[in-house]
Design a protein around this motif. Structure first.
Motif, PDB file in Angstrom:
ATOM      1  N   LEU A  21       0.827  -1.201   0.000  1.00 33.63           N
ATOM      2  CA  LEU A  21       0.000   0.000   0.000  1.00 33.63           C
ATOM      3  C   LEU A  21       0.867   1.259   0.000  1.00 33.63           C
ATOM      4  O   LEU A  21       0.549   2.240  -0.668  1.00 33.63           O
ATOM      5  CB  LEU A  21      -0.941  -0.020   1.204  1.00 33.63           C
ATOM      6  N   ARG A  22       1.975   1.213   0.710  1.00 33.42           N
ATOM      7  CA  ARG A  22       2.889   2.373   0.734  1.00 33.42           C
ATOM      8  C   ARG A  22       3.513   2.615  -0.638  1.00 33.42           C
ATOM      9  O   ARG A  22       3.661   3.755  -1.069  1.00 33.42           O
ATOM     10  CB  ARG A  22       3.969   2.187   1.780  1.00 33.42           C
ATOM     11  N   GLU A  23       3.886   1.541  -1.341  1.00 33.98           N
ATOM     12  CA  GLU A  23       4.460   1.685  -2.679  1.00 33.98           C
ATOM     13  C   GLU A  23       3.423   2.243  -3.651  1.00 33.98           C
ATOM     14  O   GLU A  23       3.745   3.111  -4.469  1.00 33.98           O
ATOM     15  CB  GLU A  23       4.973   0.340  -3.177  1.00 33.98           C
ATOM     16  N   ALA A  24       2.191   1.771  -3.545  1.00 30.53           N
ATOM     17  CA  ALA A  24       1.123   2.279  -4.408  1.00 30.53           C
ATOM     18  C   ALA A  24       0.849   3.749  -4.105  1.00 30.53           C
ATOM     19  O   ALA A  24       0.667   4.551  -5.021  1.00 30.53           O
ATOM     20  CB  ALA A  24      -0.143   1.454  -4.233  1.00 30.53           C
ATOM     21  N   ALA A  33      -2.818   7.139   3.942  1.00 29.96           N
ATOM     22  CA  ALA A  33      -4.222   7.147   4.371  1.00 29.96           C
ATOM     23  C   ALA A  33      -5.171   7.270   3.172  1.00 29.96           C
ATOM     24  O   ALA A  33      -6.210   6.610   3.125  1.00 29.96           O
ATOM     25  CB  ALA A  33      -4.470   8.271   5.369  1.00 29.96           C
ATOM     26  N   THR A  34      -4.816   8.100   2.207  1.00 31.22           N
ATOM     27  CA  THR A  34      -5.654   8.277   1.020  1.00 31.22           C
ATOM     28  C   THR A  34      -5.685   6.998   0.188  1.00 31.22           C
ATOM     29  O   THR A  34      -6.747   6.574  -0.279  1.00 31.22           O
ATOM     30  CB  THR A  34      -5.147   9.455   0.177  1.00 31.22           C
ATOM     31  N   ALA A  35      -4.538   6.350   0.031  1.00 34.97           N
ATOM     32  CA  ALA A  35      -4.477   5.088  -0.723  1.00 34.97           C
ATOM     33  C   ALA A  35      -5.266   4.005   0.006  1.00 34.97           C
ATOM     34  O   ALA A  35      -6.012   3.245  -0.613  1.00 34.97           O
ATOM     35  CB  ALA A  35      -3.028   4.656  -0.924  1.00 34.97           C
ATOM     36  N   ARG A  36      -5.143   3.953   1.314  1.00 31.31           N
ATOM     37  CA  ARG A  36      -5.876   2.952   2.104  1.00 31.31           C
ATOM     38  C   ARG A  36      -7.373   3.165   1.981  1.00 31.31           C
ATOM     39  O   ARG A  36      -8.140   2.217   1.839  1.00 31.31           O
ATOM     40  CB  ARG A  36      -5.444   3.025   3.571  1.00 31.31           C
ATOM     41  N   LYS A  37      -7.800   4.418   2.007  1.00 24.61           N
ATOM     42  CA  LYS A  37      -9.216   4.726   1.854  1.00 24.61           C
ATOM     43  C   LYS A  37      -9.708   4.285   0.470  1.00 24.61           C
ATOM     44  O   LYS A  37     -10.805   3.741   0.333  1.00 24.61           O
ATOM     45  CB  LYS A  37      -9.466   6.216   2.043  1.00 24.61           C
ATOM     46  N   GLY A  38      -8.897   4.481  -0.564  1.00 21.32           N
ATOM     47  CA  GLY A  38      -9.256   4.036  -1.906  1.00 21.32           C
ATOM     48  C   GLY A  38      -9.426   2.528  -1.988  1.00 21.32           C
ATOM     49  O   GLY A  38     -10.321   2.027  -2.660  1.00 21.32           O
TER      50      GLY A  38
END
Length: 73
Positions: A21-24, A33-38
């Protein structure tokens, strides 16, 4: 004994690259946080490995970027 076709084997070169998730988030230039929400909202495709581990296929991330990119100069 039946013969297995040679194209039935998966090559290591064709294995899809899976991103954390951090790499994405870094690739998208957004916060973790924004990627995790997505991912949680289902907008960003991911693969679940157990309850706490998720990976984003690089190909799916590229398709997500292409589908959500607007034209500009």
């Amino acid at each position: 004994m039946p013969r297995v076709p040679t194209d039935a084997y998966i090559s290591m070169n064709t294995t899809p690259q899976l991103l954390t998730l951090r790499e994405a988030a870094s690739a998208l230039r957004v916060s973790y946080a924004t990627a995790r929400k997505g991912v949680l909202d289902g907008r960003l495709p991911s693969i679940a490995f157990g309850q706490r581990t998720r990976r984003i296929p690089a190909l799916q991330l590229a398709k997500f970027i292409a589908a959500n990119t607007t034209g500009g100069t």
